[in-house]
Design a protein around this motif. Structure first.
Motif, short mmCIF file in Angstrom:
data_model
loop_
_atom_site.label_atom_id
_atom_site.label_comp_id
_atom_site.label_asym_id
_atom_site.label_seq_id
_atom_site.Cartn_x
_atom_site.Cartn_y
_atom_site.Cartn_z
N PRO A 95 0.79 -1.03 -0.04
CA PRO A 95 0.00 0.12 0.01
C PRO A 95 0.85 1.22 0.07
N ASP A 96 1.89 1.10 0.47
CA ASP A 96 2.97 2.45 0.65
C ASP A 96 3.94 2.57 -0.84
N VAL A 97 3.98 1.64 -1.62
CA VAL A 97 4.49 1.71 -2.74
C VAL A 97 3.93 2.76 -3.65
N GLU A 98 4.79 3.71 -4.25
CA GLU A 98 4.38 4.61 -5.34
C GLU A 98 4.73 4.03 -6.45
N ARG A 99 6.13 3.53 -6.58
CA ARG A 99 6.52 3.12 -7.79
C ARG A 99 7.55 2.03 -7.65
N LEU A 100 7.52 1.19 -8.39
CA LEU A 100 8.57 -0.09 -8.47
C LEU A 100 9.13 -0.10 -9.71
N TYR A 101 10.42 -0.18 -9.98
CA TYR A 101 11.08 -0.09 -11.11
C TYR A 101 12.41 -0.91 -11.31
N PHE A 102 12.80 -1.10 -12.63
CA PHE A 102 14.09 -1.65 -12.76
C PHE A 102 14.75 -1.09 -14.07
N TYR A 103 16.04 -0.62 -14.05
CA TYR A 103 16.76 -0.23 -15.26
C TYR A 103 17.87 -0.97 -15.53
N PHE A 104 18.15 -1.39 -16.74
CA PHE A 104 19.48 -1.95 -17.33
C PHE A 104 20.63 -1.14 -17.05
N ASN A 105 21.78 -1.93 -16.92
CA ASN A 105 22.96 -1.28 -16.78
C ASN A 105 23.57 -0.75 -18.19
N SER A 106 22.92 0.13 -18.76
CA SER A 106 23.27 0.55 -20.08
C SER A 106 24.82 0.91 -20.50
N PRO A 107 25.42 1.74 -19.63
CA PRO A 107 26.78 2.05 -19.75
C PRO A 107 27.52 0.78 -20.15
N LEU A 108 27.41 -0.35 -19.68
CA LEU A 108 28.10 -1.45 -19.89
C LEU A 108 28.13 -2.06 -21.01
N VAL A 109 26.94 -1.65 -21.81
CA VAL A 109 26.91 -2.21 -23.26
C VAL A 109 26.69 -1.08 -24.15
N GLU A 110 26.99 0.13 -23.60
CA GLU A 110 27.36 1.21 -24.56
C GLU A 110 26.10 1.53 -25.22
N SER A 111 25.01 1.41 -24.40
CA SER A 111 23.64 1.99 -24.94
C SER A 111 23.40 3.52 -24.58
N ASP A 112 22.86 3.98 -25.60
CA ASP A 112 22.41 5.47 -25.27
C ASP A 112 21.33 5.57 -24.58
N ILE A 113 20.46 4.58 -24.22
CA ILE A 113 19.08 4.82 -23.52
C ILE A 113 19.31 3.61 -22.43
N ALA A 114 18.75 4.12 -21.38
CA ALA A 114 18.58 3.41 -20.21
C ALA A 114 17.25 2.56 -20.08
N THR A 115 16.93 1.52 -20.75
CA THR A 115 15.80 0.86 -20.68
C THR A 115 15.44 0.25 -19.37
N GLY A 116 14.23 0.56 -18.91
CA GLY A 116 13.66 0.09 -17.96
C GLY A 116 12.26 -0.53 -17.68
N ALA A 117 12.19 -1.35 -16.63
CA ALA A 117 10.58 -1.91 -16.66
C ALA A 117 10.10 -1.02 -15.35
N VAL A 118 8.94 -0.46 -15.44
CA VAL A 118 8.26 0.50 -14.21
C VAL A 118 6.91 0.17 -14.01
N VAL A 119 6.54 0.03 -12.76
CA VAL A 119 5.07 -0.19 -12.40
C VAL A 119 4.86 0.74 -11.36
N SER A 120 3.75 1.67 -11.79
CA SER A 120 3.35 2.83 -10.98
C SER A 120 1.71 3.06 -11.14
N LYS A 121 1.34 3.73 -10.42
CA LYS A 121 -0.26 4.32 -10.36
C LYS A 121 -0.45 5.26 -11.61
N ASN A 122 -1.59 5.11 -12.10
CA ASN A 122 -2.18 6.13 -13.15
C ASN A 122 -2.98 7.13 -12.39
#
Length: 699
Positions: A95-122
């Motif tokens: 009940p107290d969570v506003e957002r739960l997220y995961f983001y890949f370590n983009s610098p390790l694979v030299e990616s320009d975008i940090a791609t992530g999975a996000v769960v939040s309220k609308n």
């Protein structure tokens, strides 16, 4: 009356101080216990929140193969969709969570975008899972230098889980004051041959959760806090994350509470929260305790809880003191009259004693045990004083006689001490002169030693220069020999070249002769061809072919003649150059002879320098040996001087002790003389004073 008041004041002060310290100690123990309980409860709340993030990390680690992602970063969007759906039930259950997220370590694979999975309220307050690709490296503040992006870059860099500072964040349901917990995820590759990554830890990315600050507010509401006391929670950087008046939608306190917390944090300053300490600020007594993750739990109680028991005790003592004063006044009135008359009689005898009259032997007796005891005590005192005065008179006479003897002895001792000090002074002067001579000798030896050391350094430098000069000389001799040999070779070559030039001249003369012969033959051939052409013309049609041959023979004759002329011209051009070369070669030969002579003289000069250098080196070695012997001699002299200085130091110390003893003896003699004089004066004064007392009745 006054003494009673003083006693009352002292009792009040002691009692108040004792009660204050006791109440303060009890209050601090209570506060320390309450703060520890609060901290333990907060740790449990935070641990539950951290467990939810760690559970999310386990789910992610079980679904993403780190090696596969490392080899194929383009799978990030697929993995993000998968992870977001898996994290959705975990967020819905908190009940107290506003957002739960995961983001890949983009610098390790030299990616320009940090791609992530996000769960939040609308906006409809419903949970939704999505893939986030809005964080572009180096754009919109998503850089390592931006504190707002430290949750990502700093966590990757330190590879450490941590609680972030509270911040106001815009969510789907509006602005919320949140606290966040983030942690890195280490994955392993299960792909064999995956670039050497199989079985190794790979920093996969970051998982985190934003918790509403109401999580801490609910925790504070469960605490049993006495009325007037205050419990609050601060972040590691002393920002409020829990307070009874905290607005969890803005992160703000009311002005009064904000000022109070600011005064608390200013008092805490840079102090180590881990060390138990108590502070008093704005009529509040407070203490702090820290969680393992840096949050600070504060607890404050009003100082009035200490002073109230103190004032209650003081009022009780005042009431008791007033009652005691009333009882004392009544008893004083009852016993005053009974004690007045014997006290007057005792006062009369005491006045006579004060005047020096000790002849009174009887005191009137009155009834009452206390009065009798006082009278008997005064009588004993009077008799003791009379006996004591007699003994003092005898002692004073003996003291006067002893003072005269002490004065005579002190005078004799003083003269002896003066003689001793004079002898010590003379010996000290002689010793001082010897010390100066020794210091001068030591200085001269030290300077001589320095000169010897300088000489040794100079000899060493000269020896190094001699060695270098020997090397240069040897090299010069070698080069001289080499030059001499080279000059000889050049001389031989010059002879050979000169001989070759003679042969060339002879060959050119032959060529000139042959060219002239060819030219003569060509002229004759040309003449014969001309005659043949004439004869062919006479023969008519039958001689036409012969005429053609004759024409060709004539042309060849002309070409041969032209070639002979050209050869003759070339030989004419070459001949002066050959003669000039022969002349130069002759001059070179002369120069070579002079060079041979100069090289020979140079070699002899280098031999002489080599011998002189060798002799100088041997002489330098002899000087170095002599300087070394001299240095050893100076060292021995310095050692002897050091031993002499040590012996002199012992003598000086002995003289100082002797002088000190003589000075003490002289001082003691003076003190004895002064004491004897004082004793004499005291004896006379005592005799004069004792004579004023009346010990026996005069007839």
């Amino acid at each position: 009356m006054v003494s009673g008041l003083l006693v009352t004041i002292v009792l009040l002060s002691v009692a108040g101080y004792t009660v204050y310290n006791s109440e303060k100690s009890n209050m601090e123990k209570q506060m320390s216990l309450q703060t520890t309980i609060m901290t333990n409860n907060l740790e449990a709340v935070l641990r539950d929140a951290m467990n939810r993030v760690e559970l999310a990390a386990e789910i992610i680690n079980g679904k993403i193969d780190a090696g596969q992602w490392l080899n194929m970063p383009e799978l990030e969007e697929y993995y993000s969709n998968l992870v977001s759906r898996l994290l959705l039930p975990l967020a819905e259950d908190a009940p107290d969570v506003e957002r739960l997220y995961f983001y890949f370590n983009s610098p390790l694979v030299e990616s320009d975008i940090a791609t992530g999975a996000v769960v939040s309220k609308n906006a409809e307050n419903s949970w939704e899972a999505r893939t986030d690709k809005s964080l572009e490296m180096g754009k919109n503040g998503f850089t390592p230098s931006n504190p707002d992006a430290s949750w990502y870059f700093e966590t990757l860099e330190t590879n450490r889980a941590r609680w972030l500072e509270p911040r106001l964040k815009q969510t789907g349901t509006g602005p919320k004051y949140v606290i966040s917990y983030v942690m890195p995820i280490l994955g392993k590759s299960t792909i064999l041959g995956g670039g050497g990554t199989e079985g190794k830890d790979i920093l996969l990315g970051i998982v985190g959760a934003d918790f509403n600050a109401s999580l801490i507010q609910k925790y504070l509401e469960t605490l049993d806090i006495p009325e007037g006391s205050l419990a609050f929670v601060l972040s590691a950087n002393k920002r409020v994350i829990g307070h009874p008046s905290l607005d969890t939608s803005t992160g703000r306190l009311d002005d009064e509470s904000a000022a109070q917390i600011e005064s608390f944090t200013d008092t805490l300053g840079e102090a180590n929260v881990a060390e138990e300490a108590f502070y008093t600020v704005d009529d509040m007594h407070l203490t702090f305790e820290e969680t393992p993750w840096g949050q600070i739990v504060g607890y404050a109680m009003p100082t009035s809880m200490i002073t109230a028991p103190v004032w209650a005790t003081i009022w009780r003592i005042l009431g008791g003191a007033a009652a005691a004063l009333v009882v004392a006044a009544m008893l004083g009135f009852l016993f005053g009259r009974r004690l007045a008359r014997p006290i007057v009689e005792v006062t009369r005898v005491a006045n006579k004693m004060g005047e020096g009259d000790f002849t009174e032997t009887q005191i009137k007796e009155y009834s009452g045990e206390e009065v009798s005891m006082l009278q008997r005590a005064i009588s004993r005192t009077l008799e003791n004083l009379r006996t004591m005065l007699k003994e003092v008179w005898d002692s004073v006479e003996q003291l006067a006689a002893s003072a005269e003897e002490v004065a005579a002895g002190a005078d004799e001792s003083g003269r002896g001490a003066e003689n001793s000090m004079e002898q010590v002074r003379r010996v000290t002067e002689a010793q001082e002169q010897e010390r100066k001579i020794g210091e001068e000798l030591s200085r001269l030896v030290t300077e001589g030693r320095k000169l010897v050391d300088s000489g040794m350094e100079l000899i060493k430098s000269l020896e190094e220069r001699h060695d270098k000069q020997m090397e240069v000389t040897d090299e010069g001799v070698r080069l001289a020999h080499q030059s001499e040999e080279t000059v000889r070779v050049l001389d031989t070559m010059s002879e050979e070249v000169n001989s070759s030039f003679a042969e060339v001249t002879e060959s050119m003369n032959k060529i000139i002769g042959m060219a002239e012969t060819i030219s003569s033959i060509a002229d004759q051939t040309n003449l014969l061809a001309l005659n043949a052409a004439i004869e062919a013309a006479r023969a008519g049609e039958a001689g036409r072919g012969f005429a053609v041959v004759a024409e060709e023979v004539r042309k060849l004759a002309e070409e041969s003649s032209e070639a002979a002329r050209q050869i003759h011209g070339y030989i004419g051009e070459i001949t002066p150059r050959v003669k000039k070369a022969e002349s130069s070669l002759s001059e070179s030969k002369e120069v070579t002879k002079k060079g041979t002579k100069a090289v020979d003289e140079t070699r002899k000069a280098f031999d002489t320098i080599h011998n002189s250098t060798q002799t100088a080196k041997e002489e330098g070695n002899a000087v170095a040996k002599a300087l070394e012997n001299l240095a050893n001699t100076y060292q021995e002299i310095e050692r002897k001087l050091s031993e002499l200085n040590e012996g002199r130091a012992v003598v000086v110390e002995s003289l100082e002790n002797l002088s000190s003893v003589a000075s003490e003896q002289s001082a003691q003699a003076e003190e004895f003389a002064a004491s004897s004089q004082t004793l004499s004066e005291m004896a006379e004064k005592l005799q004069s004073q004792i004579s004023t007392f009346k010990i026996a009745n005069e007839d």
